[in-house]
Write an enzyme that holds these catalytic residues in place. Structure first.
Site, PDB file in Angstrom:
ATOM      1  N   LYS A  63      -9.836  13.462   4.373  1.00 46.53           N
ATOM      2  CA  LYS A  63      -8.909  12.340   4.324  1.00 46.53           C
ATOM      3  C   LYS A  63      -7.959  12.501   5.514  1.00 46.53           C
ATOM      4  CE  LYS A  63      -7.719  13.606   0.129  1.00 46.53           C
ATOM      5  NZ  LYS A  63      -7.655  12.313  -0.545  1.00 46.53           N
ATOM      6  N   ARG A  64      -7.116  11.511   5.805  1.00 46.29           N
ATOM      7  CA  ARG A  64      -6.121  11.666   6.865  1.00 46.29           C
ATOM      8  C   ARG A  64      -5.261  12.898   6.598  1.00 46.29           C
ATOM      9  NH1 ARG A  64      -5.903   8.968  11.459  1.00 46.29           N
ATOM     10  NH2 ARG A  64      -3.642   8.959  11.361  1.00 46.29           N
ATOM     11  N   LYS A 123     -15.321   7.442  -4.125  1.00 47.75           N
ATOM     12  CA  LYS A 123     -16.618   7.709  -3.483  1.00 47.75           C
ATOM     13  C   LYS A 123     -17.216   9.023  -3.998  1.00 47.75           C
ATOM     14  CE  LYS A 123     -14.592   5.788   0.706  1.00 47.75           C
ATOM     15  NZ  LYS A 123     -13.932   6.205   1.973  1.00 47.75           N
ATOM     16  N   THR A 142      -9.172   6.089  -2.156  1.00 46.51           N
ATOM     17  CA  THR A 142     -10.503   5.550  -2.416  1.00 46.51           C
ATOM     18  C   THR A 142     -11.553   6.636  -2.208  1.00 46.51           C
ATOM     19  OG1 THR A 142     -10.496   4.725  -0.141  1.00 46.51           O
ATOM     20  CG2 THR A 142     -10.047   3.112  -1.905  1.00 46.51           C
ATOM     21  N   LYS A 163      -0.475  14.503   1.284  1.00 46.46           N
ATOM     22  CA  LYS A 163      -1.820  14.736   0.746  1.00 46.46           C
ATOM     23  C   LYS A 163      -2.052  16.228   0.462  1.00 46.46           C
ATOM     24  CE  LYS A 163      -3.949  10.647   2.966  1.00 46.46           C
ATOM     25  NZ  LYS A 163      -4.775   9.922   1.977  1.00 46.46           N
ATOM     26  N   HIS A 177       0.803  -1.232   0.000  1.00 47.71           N
ATOM     27  CA  HIS A 177       0.000   0.000   0.000  1.00 47.71           C
ATOM     28  C   HIS A 177       0.829   1.273   0.000  1.00 47.71           C
ATOM     29  CE1 HIS A 177      -4.178  -1.397   0.631  1.00 47.71           C
ATOM     30  NE2 HIS A 177      -3.596  -2.456   1.155  1.00 47.71           N
TER      31      HIS A 177
HETATM   32  C1  LIG Z   1     -12.636   6.600   2.149  1.00 48.83           C
HETATM   33  C2  LIG Z   1     -12.156   7.020   3.479  1.00 48.83           C
HETATM   34  C3  LIG Z   1     -10.805   7.298   3.683  1.00 48.83           C
HETATM   35  C4  LIG Z   1      -9.787   7.250   2.564  1.00 48.83           C
HETATM   36  O1  LIG Z   1      -9.747   8.509   1.937  1.00 48.83           O
HETATM   37  P1  LIG Z   1      -8.579   8.911   0.903  1.00 48.83           P
HETATM   38  O2  LIG Z   1      -9.033  10.210   0.359  1.00 48.83           O
HETATM   39  O3  LIG Z   1      -8.546   7.842  -0.129  1.00 48.83           O
HETATM   40  O4  LIG Z   1      -7.333   9.014   1.687  1.00 48.83           O
HETATM   41  C5  LIG Z   1     -10.396   7.697   4.948  1.00 48.83           C
HETATM   42  N1  LIG Z   1     -11.272   7.814   5.957  1.00 48.83           N
HETATM   43  C6  LIG Z   1     -12.587   7.568   5.804  1.00 48.83           C
HETATM   44  C7  LIG Z   1     -13.501   7.748   6.962  1.00 48.83           C
HETATM   45  C8  LIG Z   1     -13.077   7.157   4.563  1.00 48.83           C
HETATM   46  O5  LIG Z   1     -14.389   6.907   4.407  1.00 48.83           O
END
Ligand SMILES: *Cc1c(COP(=O)(O)O)cnc(C)c1O
Length: 817
Positions: free
Chosen positions: A552-553, A666, A662, A558, A361
């Protein structure tokens, strides 16, 4: 006529209400008149669980007796989100639930809100595991998720008066938890420490202490498959009776010490690992859950057999290693086969190397997990011997294949030198049958850079499976309005089982009437989110502004910094009079992100964003044009509310750093347009939705590499772009810290003199693309048309497709039906 294929239980609302009443009275001992919404939540959950039980038992029986190989998905994280509505959807009981709860005199939302989200993961990696077990069940793939039931999941995030992150423990298990079934009768012993002795020419491990791994089983219902798989999360308990004598002497802490030590293993997700004790605890966790899981798989597939023929083990189950956390499972399976079942090295190696596959990953070489050989030797002495032997065999193999001694040295599983380290990613690559990256670009970079030496020796091992997310949770549950419109547009609801059908919406993007209704869905979702955000966070959001989200984190790669600097630059334009506020496209900028508790820069970025929000949102000069909000405690629930309301999605990582992402998928599912770099799965999203429907900006991987090579000097970008300079100066001069110039000094210093992820170098391009974004947004119909085309073209990013790829490329198995 619309074709309906969604699960629908024959149980009536009245019958379901009666079942809920029965649970209230006979499971919980509460009269319906006295029940609270939380009681009804528990009762409903127990009732749904019972409805799924027959399918679960049938599935478990078919898994053991069937001819199809099962999958064991080993993951340190499963970020499940709330269970109730997903279970109702799969059981076909959603309508009955709503009517029954209303009949019982309760508010549907109050019952749903009573569920506490289990935070058993950090972010994308844990959510991926949750999406994958959902898809495996929906595709009727026999599968087990294996992980840890942490007592405390990811911390709850709050902000203090200065806008700094405060971490609070997440007491999720202090509420009644109706989903996990604790199965004390299927526990496993997991041992640690001690030494290895020779007895009759055999190595025998004499461990020093053991814990009891107790499985907590969660049902994983498939959508419209009639199948229910198992997520088995291990919880650690002590074997040692607590010492009554000591207890009676009031030395309570001494008396419970053995329990505390044992139960610490499943106490928290990612304990702080800056101390030796913390490091050791993490390795204990990893070994704890994979050892229990391997023994569990043997128990499940060879029931009641003392001398099972484990040469068939790889035909019964294959284990997917979700990153390196479960890689200690490789020497564990070797140990079990050799020491517990008497196989010789070669037989054990043949079984093991056909059992494991490894998903990588990351790309950053420094992010690949290593363990000091010394620590492994102390905690798992037999495993260290086995790893050393694997390393010796591997070395012998390499000497026949690789001419360059330096390359061989680089590839050693155990590094040489003062303090040898075991490189878990290398161990997984050597012993795994397949190694995959998580997006096309990432898999290519794994072969070219991160695991380059290995790709030369084992070219056939490497493959790609681009990540995916489940449309059940992230479209159907999160966005009921859009789901209804899609079903109407396609004339069927079958898309929830086959997301490629979304392609059928393409022609409707030319139908202005349909596009208008699609726009109305977004407008209604924005109004819903504004109400949610008011309730939850006290935010005042104006749904007539563009909703621009970055959730996101929080991590430097990022680049939340890039987004906040762009916001500050807009603000600075107005404050300096260069731009009139009336010319600014009205925007609501939404952030959500947790920072690792020890990550100073990330936490400072959170503080900055909160203070930019405070200053901007109270400045009458920009009122109605620009507002910034940082919603605390980003989790699955928030994602389900925010994503359907978002119009512009920020995926602005430095190219070559985000393995896949991911969140990006979404958002595309839910009709947001992406502004993004050519990184991770953004590349494939753009290919599929079309370059004209994606806001691309910034350097490519090649340009990033070239700039590193040339010598990156961020300060030159600061000097060259007056808007960037104005933004950074505003941070430096105390505009967002009540005049204190020291507050963000570390951030400013990093931007100007280090900026490893090249935020400053991409700033100008990021700003330029804003004019394209604004121009399109001022043509609402055209914006919505492109957003609809994003929905129509993103079916590929279903986790069902991803699991299909795993089945074909890696697991070589399929549906049990
Ligand atoms: C989908 C998701 C992530 C991943 O987000 P990225 O933008 O791909 O880093 C992290 N936290 C939550 C709660 C999510 O639903």
């Amino acid at each position: 006529m619309t074709e309906q294929t969604a699960p629908h239980s024959p149980i009536s609302a009245e019958q379901f209400a009666e079942q809920i009443r029965q649970e209230l009275e006979y499971s919980q001992g509460v009269r319906p008149e006295q029940a609270t919404a939380a009681d009804v939540y528990v009762a409903t959950s127990l009732a749904v669980r019972k409805q799924l039980m027959d399918s679960w038992m049938r599935t478990q029986q078919d898994i053991v007796q069937g001819k199809t190989k099962a999958v064991g998905y080993l993951s340190a994280e499963f970020l499940m989100g709330k269970q109730l509505r997903n279970a109702l959807l799969s059981a076909g009981l959603t309508d009955q639930f709503e009517q029954a709860v209303t009949q019982l005199g309760f508010d549907i939302q109050a019952v749903i809100d009573a569920e506490v989200e289990p935070g058993l993961g950090n972010g994308g990696l844990g959510r991926l595991a949750a999406c994958y077990i959902d898809s495996m069940a929906s595709l009727a793939v026999p599968a087990f998720g294996y992980g840890i039931q942490y007592r405390y999941g990811i911390f709850k995030q709050e902000f203090d008066a200065q806008g700094r992150q405060v971490e609070r423990p997440d007491y999720w298990l202090d509420n009644e938890e109706p989903w996990g079934h604790v199965d004390y009768n299927r526990s496993q012993r997991v041992s640690f420490g001690g030494k290895v002795v020779e007895e009759n020419g055999h190595k025998v491990w004499k461990p020093a202490w053991s814990v009891r791994a107790v499985p907590v089983d969660y049902l994983v219902p498939g959508y419209a498959s009639g199948r229910v798989n198992t997520l088995r999360l291990w919880s650690a308990k002590s074997y040692d009776e607590f010492d009554l004598l000591t207890f009676n002497n009031s030395q309570y802490l001494d008396a419970v010490r053995p329990q505390v030590k044992a139960e610490n293993i499943s106490k928290i997700l990612y304990p702080e690992d800056s101390t030796p004790q913390g490091k050791s605890l993490r390795l204990e966790q990893q070994y704890f859950f994979v050892s229990a899981s391997i023994h569990d798989a043997i128990r499940v597939f060879y029931p009641g057999q003392d001398q099972p023929d484990l040469t068939s083990f790889p035909d019964k189950i294959c284990f997917q290693l979700n990153d390196t956390h479960p890689v200690i499972g490789i020497p564990e399976l070797m140990r079990v086969l050799i020491d517990e079942y008497g196989y010789d090295w070669n037989a054990a190696w043949s079984i093991t190397t056909r059992t494991f596959n490894y998903t990588c990953h990351t790309l950053l070489p420094e992010a690949l997990e290593v363990w000091p050989a010394k620590l492994i030797g102390e905690l798992l002495p037999r495993h260290l011997q086995i790893i050393q032997q694997i390393d010796r065999h591997f070395l012998a193999e390499l000497e026949g294949k690789v001419a360059d001694p330096q390359q061989i040295e680089r590839m050693r599983i155990i590094s040489t030198g003062e303090d040898p380290q075991v490189r878990m990613a290398y161990l997984a690559t050597v012993a795994g049958e397949h190694v995959n990256g998580v997006a096309e670009l990432h898999s290519q970079l794994l072969k070219d850079v991160t695991l380059h030496d290995f790709s030369l020796v084992y070219p056939g091992k490497f493959t790609n499976v681009t990540n995916g997310v489940t449309p059940r949770r992230f479209i159907k549950l999160a966005n009921p309005r859009l789901s209804a419109l899609i079903t109407e547009g396609l004339g069927t609801d079958r898309w929830l089982s086959d997301l490629s059908l979304l392609e059928g919406l393409r022609p409707l993007a030319q139908d202005d009437g349909f596009v208008g209704r699609f726009a109305q869905v977004k407008r209604d979702n924005k109004a819903d989110f504004a109400a949610f955000a008011k309730r939850e966070y006290g935010f005042d959001l104006n749904p007539d502004t563009m909703f621009d989200s970055m959730v996101k984190r929080l991590h430097e790669y990022k680049r939340q910094s890039l987004k906040i600097l762009a916001v500050i630059a807009d603000y600075a334009d107005i404050k300096s009079g260069r731009v009139s506020a009336d010319d600014l496209l009205p925007r609501t900028v939404l952030f959500g992100a947790k920072a690792a508790p020890g990550y100073r820069m990330a936490k400072l970025t959170i503080q900055l964003i909160n203070n930019v929000a405070r200053v901007v949102n109270t400045d009458p000069e920009v009122k109605g044009r620009l507002s910034v909000h940082f919603a605390p405690n980003y989790n699955i629930r928030m994602a389900q509310h925010l994503i359907p309301a978002t119009e512009l999605d920020e995926q602005i990582s430095q190219a070559g750093k985000e393995a896949s992402g991911t969140g990006n998928m979404k958002f595309a599912f839910n009709g947001a347009l992406t502004v993004g770099t050519l990184d991770g799965a953004n590349v494939e999203i753009r290919q599929r939705v079309g370059a004209e429907n994606f806001f691309l900006f910034g350097m490519t991987v090649e340009e990033v590499d070239a700039l590193y090579a040339k010598g990156y000097q961020p300060e030159s970008y600061y000097q060259a772009d007056p808007r960037l300079k104005a933004a950074i100066d505003m941070v430096a001069d105390g505009s967002f810290s009540d005049g204190d110039c020291g507050t963000y000094a570390a951030l400013v210093d990093d931007w100007l003199h280090k900026d490893y992820f090249m935020t400053l170098a991409d700033f100008t391009a990021y700003n330029q693309i804003q004019s394209d974004i604004e121009a399109l947004y001022r043509q609402p119909l055209e914006w919505s048309r492109k957003a609809l085309l994003n929905v129509a073209s993103s079916g590929f990013f279903s986790s069902d497709r991803a699991i299909g790829d795993y089945l074909e490329r890696i697991w070589k198995t399929g549906s049990m039906d």
